[in-house]
Write a protein that holds these residues in place. Structure first.
Motif, short mmCIF file in Angstrom:
data_model
loop_
_atom_site.label_atom_id
_atom_site.label_comp_id
_atom_site.label_asym_id
_atom_site.label_seq_id
_atom_site.Cartn_x
_atom_site.Cartn_y
_atom_site.Cartn_z
N ALA A 60 21.04 -6.26 -3.19
CA ALA A 60 19.88 -5.97 -4.03
C ALA A 60 20.34 -5.54 -5.41
O ALA A 60 21.44 -5.01 -5.57
CB ALA A 60 19.03 -4.87 -3.39
N LEU A 61 19.49 -5.77 -6.40
CA LEU A 61 19.79 -5.31 -7.75
C LEU A 61 19.89 -3.80 -7.74
O LEU A 61 19.05 -3.11 -7.17
CB LEU A 61 18.68 -5.75 -8.72
CG LEU A 61 18.92 -5.46 -10.19
CD1 LEU A 61 19.98 -6.40 -10.75
CD2 LEU A 61 17.63 -5.61 -10.99
N GLY A 62 20.93 -3.25 -8.39
CA GLY A 62 21.13 -1.81 -8.41
C GLY A 62 20.05 -1.10 -9.19
O GLY A 62 19.36 -1.68 -10.03
N HIS A 63 19.90 0.17 -8.94
CA HIS A 63 18.89 0.99 -9.61
C HIS A 63 19.53 2.09 -10.43
O HIS A 63 18.91 3.09 -10.73
CB HIS A 63 17.94 1.60 -8.58
CG HIS A 63 17.11 0.58 -7.87
ND1 HIS A 63 15.85 0.24 -8.28
CD2 HIS A 63 17.38 -0.19 -6.81
CE1 HIS A 63 15.37 -0.70 -7.46
NE2 HIS A 63 16.28 -0.97 -6.58
N PHE A 119 22.08 -15.53 -7.44
CA PHE A 119 22.38 -14.10 -7.54
C PHE A 119 23.28 -13.65 -6.40
O PHE A 119 24.29 -12.96 -6.62
CB PHE A 119 21.10 -13.27 -7.54
CG PHE A 119 21.35 -11.79 -7.57
CD1 PHE A 119 21.37 -11.12 -8.78
CD2 PHE A 119 21.60 -11.07 -6.41
CE1 PHE A 119 21.62 -9.75 -8.83
CE2 PHE A 119 21.86 -9.71 -6.45
CZ PHE A 119 21.87 -9.05 -7.66
N GLN A 120 22.92 -14.02 -5.17
CA GLN A 120 23.69 -13.58 -4.01
C GLN A 120 25.12 -14.11 -4.07
O GLN A 120 26.08 -13.39 -3.76
CB GLN A 120 23.00 -14.00 -2.72
CG GLN A 120 21.64 -13.37 -2.49
CD GLN A 120 21.68 -11.85 -2.37
OE1 GLN A 120 22.70 -11.28 -2.02
NE2 GLN A 120 20.57 -11.20 -2.68
N ALA A 143 16.66 -10.64 -5.48
CA ALA A 143 17.46 -9.51 -5.00
C ALA A 143 16.63 -8.23 -4.92
O ALA A 143 17.05 -7.15 -5.33
CB ALA A 143 18.69 -9.31 -5.88
N GLN A 144 15.41 -8.37 -4.42
CA GLN A 144 14.50 -7.27 -4.15
C GLN A 144 14.03 -6.53 -5.41
O GLN A 144 13.52 -5.42 -5.32
CB GLN A 144 15.15 -6.26 -3.16
CG GLN A 144 15.48 -6.90 -1.82
CD GLN A 144 16.04 -5.91 -0.82
OE1 GLN A 144 15.57 -4.77 -0.74
NE2 GLN A 144 17.04 -6.31 -0.06
N ALA A 145 14.17 -7.15 -6.55
CA ALA A 145 13.68 -6.54 -7.80
C ALA A 145 12.91 -7.58 -8.59
O ALA A 145 13.24 -8.78 -8.55
CB ALA A 145 14.84 -6.01 -8.62
#
Length: 285
Positions: free
Chosen positions: A262-265, A238-239, A28-30
Motif C-alpha cells: 500500500a502507498l505509505g502514509h 505500482f506493485q 495501492a489502497q490510496a
C-alpha cells in the motif's frame, strides 16, 4: 525559486463507469490523487492547489486528508485545461515563484523527471514534459526546433505532417506562476473542441520572445488512468515497482507476486503538528 503545484482533478471519468470522481479511484489502497500529490512533494512546494469539479466535495475531503494546507478551487464548467488552471489564480495571490501543472489521474511521475523540469527552468521560460510514444494516437504533438519547443499542437487541430511526430505532450508544464496566469488570460477557445487549451501557452510565450523547451521522460511515467483496465494496469505497475524496490533493498520476498503493498502514509506526520495547533485547512473559490 519557490514552487507551487496546481493539480487538475476536476474530471468525471465517464469511462470508469462509476459515480465516484476519477481521481478517487484507488491504486495501492490510496486515491490516485494522493499518488500525484506525493510525486509533486518531491519539489517541496510552497503552495499546493487542487482544482476540483465533478464530486468536488469528495475530492476536497480527500485532498485535505492528504494535506490540510492544500487549497481547493472549483472548476464549475469543464471548459478545457487552460480554463482549469486559471481557476487556481485566486489561490496563488501573493505567491512569487514557479507553478507546475500536474494531473490527478497521472500518478507515476518520478522525482528525477520533476527535478529535470525544475533544472530546465533555469535556462528556459516554459518547460513542458514530453515522451516518445510507441503509439502516438490522439496525443498532442511537440514541435521542436533543436532544443527549442515551438508549439504544442492538439491532435484534433494537427495536420498530417504534425500527426507524424512521435514526441508527445504529457500535459505537465512549468513556468513562472504570474506569467502563466497572464498568458492564460490571452488564450482563445477558437479550436476544433471549443476549449481553452493550456498547450496554447507555448505559442503565446514564443510570440512574446520567451523561450520554451521539453524534458523527455519514459512513456510509463505519463500513464493516465481513464478506465478500469487502465486502473488495473496501474495497480500492477505500482506493485511490480514496489516489490522490486524491496528486493533491491534486501527484503526477502520468497514469492513476490503474493505480496501486495500500500502507498505509505508517512506524509501525514508533516502536518500533525499544525493540526494539533488548531490550524485550519484552506479553501479558495
Amino acid at each position: 525559486m519557490s514552487m507551487a503545484l496546481i493539480v487538475l482533478a476536476a474530471g468525471k471519468g465517464t469511462r470508469m463507469k462509476s459515480d465516484s470522481p476519477k481521481v478517487l479511484h484507488r491504486i495501492a489502497q490510496a486515491p490516485m490523487l494522493w499518488h500525484a500529490l506525493r510525486a509533486g512533494q518531491a519539489l517541496e512546494p510552497a503552495r499546493t492547489v487542487v482544482v476540483a469539479g465533478h464530486g468536488a466535495e469528495a475530492v476536497e475531503a480527500s485532498a485535505l486528508d492528504y494535506d490540510p494546507e492544500i487549497r481547493v478551487v472549483i472548476q464549475s464548467e469543464q471548459l478545457g485545461t487552460g480554463h482549469a488552471v486559471r481557476q487556481a489564480e485566486p489561490a496563488l495571490q501573493g505567491f512569487e515563484g514557479d507553478a507546475i501543472v500536474l494531473y490527478g489521474d497521472t500518478p507515476f511521475l518520478s522525482e528525477e523527471t520533476l527535478a529535470a523540469m525544475q533544472a530546465a527552468r533555469q535556462t528556459h521560460d516554459v518547460v513542458v514534459l514530453g515522451f516518445e510514444a510507441a503509439d502516438p494516437g490522439r496525443y498532442g504533438r511537440l514541435k521542436m526546433a533543436g532544443d527549442q519547443l515551438d508549439a504544442i499542437v492538439e491532435f484534433k487541430d494537427a495536420s498530417d505532417e504534425e500527426r507524424a511526430i512521435t514526441l508527445c505532450n504529457s500535459g505537465v508544464m512549468a513556468m513562472d506562476a504570474g506569467r502563466m496566469m497572464a498568458l492564460l488570460a490571452k488564450v482563445s477557445n477558437d479550436n476544433a473542441a471549443g476549449e481553452y487549451y493550456l498547450t496554447d501557452l507555448v505559442g503565446l510565450a514564443r510570440a512574446e520572445g520567451l523561450t520554451a523547451t521539453a524534458v523527455v521522460c519514459d512513456e510509463a511515467e505519463t500513464m493516465g488512468i481513464n478506465s478500469r483496465p487502465e486502473l488495473a494496469a496501474a495497480e500492477q505497475a505500482f506493485q511490480a515497482r514496489a516489490r522490486a524496490a524491496l528486493l533491491e533493498n534486501g527484503v526477502a520476498l520468497p514469492a513476490p507476486e503474493t505480496v501486495h503493498l500500500a502507498l505509505g502514509h508517512r506524509h501525514r506526520a508533516r502536518y500533525r503538528d499544525r493540526a494539533q495547533r488548531g490550524l485550519r485547512p484552506r479553501r479558495d473559490g
